[in-house]
Write an enzyme that holds these catalytic residues in place. Structure first.
Site: not given
Ligand SMILES: *Cc1c(COP(=O)(O)O)cnc(C)c1O
Length: 340
Positions: A75-77
């Site tokens: 879930q890397s921004n």
């Protein structure tokens, strides 16, 4: 020093607002709490990586790259903002996603930031947790180069001296906003992970001699290691800016007491912070970074580390897209109205 000497592409909506949080301040009964809205940088739901990418993508273009690669947690921004920046600039983008949490949740693995990565046209591939992701990335880059692609590698979180320039810029911007409204800031708090945000901020603050202490609330590494990472990057950033030695080791303060069970796993105080910001201020935090940063801020207010009469700025680094990968942790928030 003069930031305009560094290549830059404009991707962010700047300046981001600096706003007072009246209801949260009242609820906590301590200092006046302000927020610097870097969740509003505008690129694909915003966040702090966009400021870094203004300098990183300019460097990629200057080097003649047609493809960028980066890596991060599922879930890397940062991955999402990199995919968006590449789309806007007409470049290819490949992302390596590391399974840092071991979650089997369908939304965690395909919704939120992952959905947006793909919507922006990026390709992704997965790696098991704990691998040397930089080495993995270099191996894939070698293959793409053998096919004739010109690949520019962006480190995890965009955290190198080039990316950190984005947060030197943020320090300048925030102090100018505070000066314009005669807001004397006593403390700045932000989440800290791959270190570029805190390193850039402290370099900018020290270069201006602002005299404002900065606390990074850790989301992964223990205090000592986090501080060493930030300090090392701040020194490189200061060197690049032409003001070496402007940051001292003692200027770098991280607090890793709000990490909870581990990276990407929220604790009860993380969720409480997310609910408080949503219900008192209509501001969306995230369960990985800004929720933990805000949990630290709230606890400092409650414990009197930040006092009545002081003014504290919380730098909101974004991340709300990840909420849709974490709907399971909010299952108990579903309420229906019963009347009559
Ligand atoms: C990456 C990120 C951070 C941490 O910033 P670093 O520069 O990696 O320390 C904080 N908040 C959000 C929402 C992020 O995506």
């Amino acid at each position: 020093m003069h930031l305009a000497r560094f290549p830059r592409v404009f991707l962010a909506h700047l300046p981001t607002p600096l706003e007072k949080l009246d209801r949260l301040s009242k609820e906590l009964g301590g200092p006046e709490i302000w927020i610097k809205r870097d969740d509003c940088t505008g690129l694909s739901t915003g966040g702090n990586k966009t400021r870094k990418l203004e300098f990183l993508m300019a460097e990629a273009q200057a080097m003649g790259a047609d493809t960028v690669m980066t890596q991060g947690a599922t879930q890397s921004n940062h991955a999402r903002q990199t995919a968006a920046a590449a789309a806007k600039l007409g470049m290819g983008c490949h992302i390596l996603l590391e399974d840092r949490t071991g979650s089997n949740d369908a939304n965690y693995n395909t919704n939120g930031n992952v959905l947006l990565d793909h919507l922006h046209g990026a390709t992704t591939s997965k790696r098991a947790g704990g691998m040397d992701m930089q080495a993995e990335m270099e191996a894939v880059a070698d293959k793409l180069r053998a096919e004739g692609r010109k690949v520019y590698l962006i480190p995890g979180g965009g955290s190198n001296a080039t990316g950190a320039l984005g947060y030197v810029n943020c320090a300048f911007e925030m102090i100018a906003q505070a000066n314009d409204r005669a807001l004397a800031i006593d403390h700045i708090v932000t989440a800290t992970g791959s270190a570029g945000t805190q390193a850039g901020l402290i370099t900018g603050l020290k270069a201006m001699n602002a005299g404002i202490p900065l606390t990074g609330i850790g989301v992964r590494a223990p205090k000592e290691r986090q501080e060493e990472m930030v300090f090392a990057l701040a020194q490189k950033t200061a060197q690049k800016m032409g003001c070496p030695d402007v940051v001292q080791r003692g200027d770098v303060v991280a607090d890793s007491n709000y990490v909870g069970p581990g990276y990407g796993i929220p604790r009860e105080d993380t969720l409480e912070a997310i609910r408080m910001f949503a219900q008192l201020e209509a501001i969306l935090l995230d369960p990985v970074y800004s929720g933990k940063g805000a949990a630290g801020l709230i606890d400092y207010c409650r414990k009197g580390k930040f006092k009545k009469g002081e003014r504290v700025v919380f730098l909101h680094t974004g991340g709300s897209a990840a909420l849709f990968g974490y709907d399971a942790v909010f299952a108990s928030d579903t309420k229906s109205l019963s009347v009559g």
